[in-house]
Design a protein around this motif. Sequence first.
Motif, PDB file in Angstrom:
ATOM      1  N   ARG A 170      -9.088  -7.080  -0.093  1.00 29.65           N
ATOM      2  CA  ARG A 170      -8.891  -5.565   0.344  1.00 29.65           C
ATOM      3  C   ARG A 170     -10.100  -5.215   0.382  1.00 29.65           C
ATOM      4  O   ARG A 170     -10.469  -4.982   1.884  1.00 29.65           O
ATOM      5  CB  ARG A 170      -7.667  -5.031  -0.170  1.00 29.65           C
ATOM      6  CG  ARG A 170      -7.124  -3.632   0.077  1.00 29.65           C
ATOM      7  CD  ARG A 170      -6.394  -2.955  -0.755  1.00 29.65           C
ATOM      8  NE  ARG A 170      -7.189  -2.756  -1.233  1.00 29.65           N
ATOM      9  CZ  ARG A 170      -7.415  -2.016  -2.459  1.00 29.65           C
ATOM     10  NH1 ARG A 170      -5.902  -1.949  -2.798  1.00 29.65           N
ATOM     11  NH2 ARG A 170      -7.714  -1.377  -3.331  1.00 29.65           N
ATOM     12  N   ASP A 171     -10.741  -5.501  -0.418  1.00 30.06           N
ATOM     13  CA  ASP A 171     -12.472  -4.253  -0.658  1.00 30.06           C
ATOM     14  C   ASP A 171     -13.414  -5.724   0.665  1.00 30.06           C
ATOM     15  O   ASP A 171     -13.756  -4.588   0.800  1.00 30.06           O
ATOM     16  CB  ASP A 171     -12.617  -3.699  -1.818  1.00 30.06           C
ATOM     17  CG  ASP A 171     -12.039  -3.236  -3.173  1.00 30.06           C
ATOM     18  OD1 ASP A 171     -10.809  -2.826  -1.998  1.00 30.06           O
ATOM     19  OD2 ASP A 171     -11.924  -3.331  -4.188  1.00 30.06           O
TER      20      ASP A 171
ATOM     21  N   TYR B 135      -6.807 -10.369  -4.812  1.00 29.30           N
ATOM     22  CA  TYR B 135      -6.377  -9.306  -4.303  1.00 29.30           C
ATOM     23  C   TYR B 135      -7.436  -7.991  -3.846  1.00 29.30           C
ATOM     24  O   TYR B 135      -7.434  -7.834  -2.434  1.00 29.30           O
ATOM     25  CB  TYR B 135      -4.939  -9.530  -4.302  1.00 29.30           C
ATOM     26  CG  TYR B 135      -4.340  -7.802  -3.905  1.00 29.30           C
ATOM     27  CD1 TYR B 135      -4.494  -7.602  -2.490  1.00 29.30           C
ATOM     28  CD2 TYR B 135      -4.069  -6.301  -4.913  1.00 29.30           C
ATOM     29  CE1 TYR B 135      -4.043  -6.308  -1.916  1.00 29.30           C
ATOM     30  CE2 TYR B 135      -3.654  -5.680  -4.394  1.00 29.30           C
ATOM     31  CZ  TYR B 135      -3.291  -5.390  -2.868  1.00 29.30           C
ATOM     32  OH  TYR B 135      -3.338  -4.314  -2.193  1.00 29.30           O
ATOM     33  N   LEU B 136      -7.871  -7.225  -4.865  1.00 27.95           N
ATOM     34  CA  LEU B 136      -8.868  -6.000  -4.884  1.00 27.95           C
ATOM     35  C   LEU B 136      -9.538  -6.965  -3.372  1.00 27.95           C
ATOM     36  O   LEU B 136     -11.034  -5.953  -3.278  1.00 27.95           O
ATOM     37  CB  LEU B 136      -8.644  -5.619  -5.439  1.00 27.95           C
ATOM     38  CG  LEU B 136      -7.361  -4.999  -6.110  1.00 27.95           C
ATOM     39  CD1 LEU B 136      -8.340  -4.231  -7.637  1.00 27.95           C
ATOM     40  CD2 LEU B 136      -6.905  -4.163  -5.430  1.00 27.95           C
TER      41      LEU B 136
ATOM     42  N   HIS C  24      -4.746  -9.963  -9.328  1.00 25.90           N
ATOM     43  CA  HIS C  24      -5.229  -9.435  -9.058  1.00 25.90           C
ATOM     44  C   HIS C  24      -5.947  -9.175  -7.755  1.00 25.90           C
ATOM     45  O   HIS C  24      -5.977  -8.332  -7.478  1.00 25.90           O
ATOM     46  CB  HIS C  24      -4.409  -7.385  -9.617  1.00 25.90           C
ATOM     47  CG  HIS C  24      -3.904  -6.795  -9.349  1.00 25.90           C
ATOM     48  ND1 HIS C  24      -4.791  -5.918  -8.707  1.00 25.90           N
ATOM     49  CD2 HIS C  24      -3.018  -6.161  -8.743  1.00 25.90           C
ATOM     50  CE1 HIS C  24      -3.532  -4.464  -8.628  1.00 25.90           C
ATOM     51  NE2 HIS C  24      -2.608  -5.153  -8.002  1.00 25.90           N
ATOM     52  N   ASP C  25      -7.046  -9.282  -9.091  1.00 29.76           N
ATOM     53  CA  ASP C  25      -8.547  -9.079  -8.675  1.00 29.76           C
ATOM     54  C   ASP C  25      -8.800  -9.395  -7.689  1.00 29.76           C
ATOM     55  O   ASP C  25      -9.779  -9.125  -6.572  1.00 29.76           O
ATOM     56  CB  ASP C  25     -10.246  -9.189  -9.438  1.00 29.76           C
ATOM     57  CG  ASP C  25      -9.400  -9.304 -11.541  1.00 29.76           C
ATOM     58  OD1 ASP C  25      -8.276  -9.432 -11.423  1.00 29.76           O
ATOM     59  OD2 ASP C  25      -9.872  -9.941 -12.058  1.00 29.76           O
TER      60      ASP C  25
ATOM     61  N   ASP D   5       1.109  -1.279   0.148  1.00 32.22           N
ATOM     62  CA  ASP D   5      -0.164   0.000  -0.194  1.00 32.22           C
ATOM     63  C   ASP D   5       1.368   1.243  -0.606  1.00 32.22           C
ATOM     64  O   ASP D   5       1.667   0.967  -0.598  1.00 32.22           O
ATOM     65  CB  ASP D   5      -0.759  -0.326   0.956  1.00 32.22           C
ATOM     66  CG  ASP D   5      -0.032  -0.437   2.416  1.00 32.22           C
ATOM     67  OD1 ASP D   5       1.284  -0.156   2.413  1.00 32.22           O
ATOM     68  OD2 ASP D   5      -0.797  -0.666   3.820  1.00 32.22           O
TER      69      ASP D   5
END
Lengths: 577, 457
Positions: free
Chosen positions: B185-186, B181-182, B178-179, B95
């Motif tokens: 996180r989201d 991971y997002l 990557h999606d 981050d």
Amino acid sequence: MSDATGTIAGVNGSILTVSFTGAVGQNEVAYALVDGVRLMCEVMRVRGNQADLQVFEDTTGLAVGAPVEFSGELLSVELGPGLLGQIYDGLQNPLPRLAEQCGFFLQRGTYLEALPRDAKWHFTPAVKPGDAVTAGETLGKVPEGIFDHHIMAPFNLEGVWTVERVAEAGEYRVTDAVARLKNAQGLTREAAMLQRWPVKIPIQAFAERLRPADPLVTQVRVIDTFFPVAIGGTYCIPGPFGAGKTVLQQITSRYADADIVIIAACGERAGEVVETLREFPKLTDPRTGKTLIDRTVIICNTSSMPVAAREASVYTAMTIAGYYRQMGRNVLLLADSTSRWAQALRETSGRLDEIPGEEAFPAYLESVVASFYERAGVVRLKDGRRASVTVGGTVSPAGGNFDEPVTQATLKVVGAFHGLSRARSDARRYPAIDPLDSWSKYASVVDAADVAMARELLHQGAEIAQMMKVVGEEGTSMEDFVVYLKAEYLDAVYLQQDAYDPVDSATSAERQRHVFGALAGILRAALRFTEKEQARHFMHGLTQITKDWNRIAMDAPEFRATEERIRRTVAEATGRA
Amino acid sequence: MHKVYHRIEDIAGNVIIVRAAGVKYRELAEVASRRGVSLAQVIRLEGDHVSLQVFAGARGVATDARVRFLGHTMRVPFSDALLGRVFTGSAQPRDRGPALSENMIEIGGPPVNPSKRIIPRNMIRTGIPMIDVFNTLVESQKLPIFAPAGQPYNQLLARIALQAEVDVIVLGGMGLKHDDYLFFRDTLEEQGAMIRSVLFVHTAADPVVECLLVPDVSLAVAEQFALAGKRVLVLLSDMTNFADAMKEIAITMEQIPSNRGYPGDLYSQLAARYEKAVDFDTAGSITVLAVTTMPGDDDTHPVPDNTGYITEGQFYLRDGVIDPFRSLSRLKQQVNGDTRADHRTIMNTLIQLYAGYRESLEKQAMGFRMSEWDAKLLKYGRRFDRELMDLSVNIPLEKALDLGWEILADCFEPMETGVHTRLIERFWPNSAKRSMESDKSDASDPSDNASPPTPET
């Protein structure tokens, strides 16, 4: 002590390459030094002036050029009073005392004495000066929990020795000499209660080996009745993960009819050992009235502990088992899982760049497995008593496929095979021992003709079930359908056993004979039904009563009453036109 | 100590060999090349030949790269400042937050002394009946989720994480898209759980060696939180990627492969990570949930197979539901005896009958005549599928048990269930009990409002 010295020339995982001067022996113990800590190793191979050593610890931080000390001795364990109730790692370090010293985590390079040196034991001599003794003969006894622990003449004595002096009855430490022996050549030797013995060499100070004949009652019905284990015999339990190998071993360790149980938790989950370790001190052994831990020794080298010590752990367990056999006990050794030990051999072999055999297991796998199981057996001791070591090993075949090398190597040398089936465990039919594939060469606790009849019925039932999948119930004759239902009934009320019910979890040999006799009558009875739905309904009801019966203690009054109810229910169906 | 070496002898894959003296096994080094500086770890010593595994990959590393040994092994910072942050596999910020360098701890520490472990005793409630009723999750358990590619395993993982009552969530992502991971996180941020979470994420685009570090880094941090008395939930996704990374390195190092190219120590390597799950006697606990994707939906593939032998059960995710037959929580017996008297019975009975339902379905598919019994099973199975198995069901354990009895009473006579008479008397819903007493031979369905499905011929 050895005069050989060495320095590290290479590090590859748990394998060290060491350049040495002096004499170094195969399987000799050595110590590698790192940050002031000595890490125990074992010599695996010697090539010229370089030796390959496997380290029983994590090798982080070892550097080329660091010194290595050789001990001149083979990997050995301490034998003497005080073993029972202990929890050791694969190298016989007492884990609870290690925890007192190091806290939550295992610190590498910390080695403690296996038997406490300050404890005193009450020794009573069994020989007097002038008596002749040979290896393994009793010199005296000390009480150890529920047993008389025999103090024996050293197992490596050669020929006949004369007792020159023996200690008077009294309190002694394990290292105190309790006898002095002398041989014809005039050599003398002091004998203490504690003796050391190399783990990879069997203790053979007995008169002769006998054939295992009597059944070892495990109180698991499907084992004792269908696939029995003999006292001094060997058996294996292969099964895919989740089929219940370890639960079966735990049940056996509780209820089996043995004087002493040695549990070798080799490369398996720590959590499972913890259950044994925390619960055994609370559980009563019905045979002695003491707690189960008083008859148990736990050797645990769980999966996250150093891999090289896994191999040591099964041998440590076997050596302790052999020691108690030597003093006249019936010992049961449970090894869970032998596959992890085989994998440890594979890892080491791979790092030594040996030419691999099938599935990369080393070519010597079979002979290693065979010689391990061959250390089991019934023996006649020199004083005529019988004693035994029974070995049960679980196997964890890759992919649940019994064709893999470890299962196959094991099947060749054991006397009974309890194959666990994924299909049965998925259907929650526990214990998941496959009644069709498993076998045993030993004698059952119940009538052999009844067992043969029941096995035949199970086979027929399975065939009919297969057939019904193709032709449907409507295409199956009433006669076949009843056979199928009877097989299902036998499975539900006898093969399956509820490990969590206080009564059903353990069935004595007497009860097995009684219940199986009654069931054999039902299985042979000609049950008549007019419709399949009626047959199914009837068998559902019968299953229900019989399952209730299984949960009633044999000495309770309801036991007879329920048996009578079953008899009447069956009579209804046989009397029907 | 910190002498710089700049003679690289060999470069193969992500492994470089340099000649150096006084180097310790597993020590870290910095490799400076034209592409930048990367950490590397010693993985073999042979005389003065030192093999190093370069975290950022050896691509672009030249024979004149400079290697400086650091004298210590891989470490991560540990403090409460980790919470709410996202890092890479080598513990660098992912981050926009600051890099942390205080209180460095070593990763891959020694195993817990088995005699200091305690028997797990606390259930983790998830609100998912297939878990709570049938395969109860227990604090300190290590449990994988076996799933073929494409199943919603990350969603399941996130849902359990959010509903479980734990103090700290550590997410280790290995080879994550990557999606995904997002998504993690989201989801954590939206539900306000990010402040008690720390993420170590390796995405599929990152160097493969960093993937190897993720479980160790995650578990080392989890261990410190647990020692500080926290109940920690570690989520790992996906362990198959971790195993594949090990395979890649092993092959590069010319190790003899054992099974489908995986190294012979696959079991030990996986076990060393999973066994970090623990309930400390006088401190906190670590529970590990790890996704293991099954190549070809085959659980005899070496990764799920070895995992199954290590973990305390497994959840199978298939066709969007948790498979009731293959799934297993080995620790459930530790807790499901104390929840409610009927828990174990309901668990076993419902599953046995559901197995019967599957058989009847097969028979139906083959066009056989359906017996009365089949009809009952079919009715039962459909209700089970809809009201208990569907992953969208979110009810507490007690409600789920009551529902179990209700479905049984709706479909069967008490005797047909094989349930112990004592429990039938206590739990069987009332309407059915009456019908049992009035007329045993009455085969009609106890609750007439639901019409039984018509048997197909």
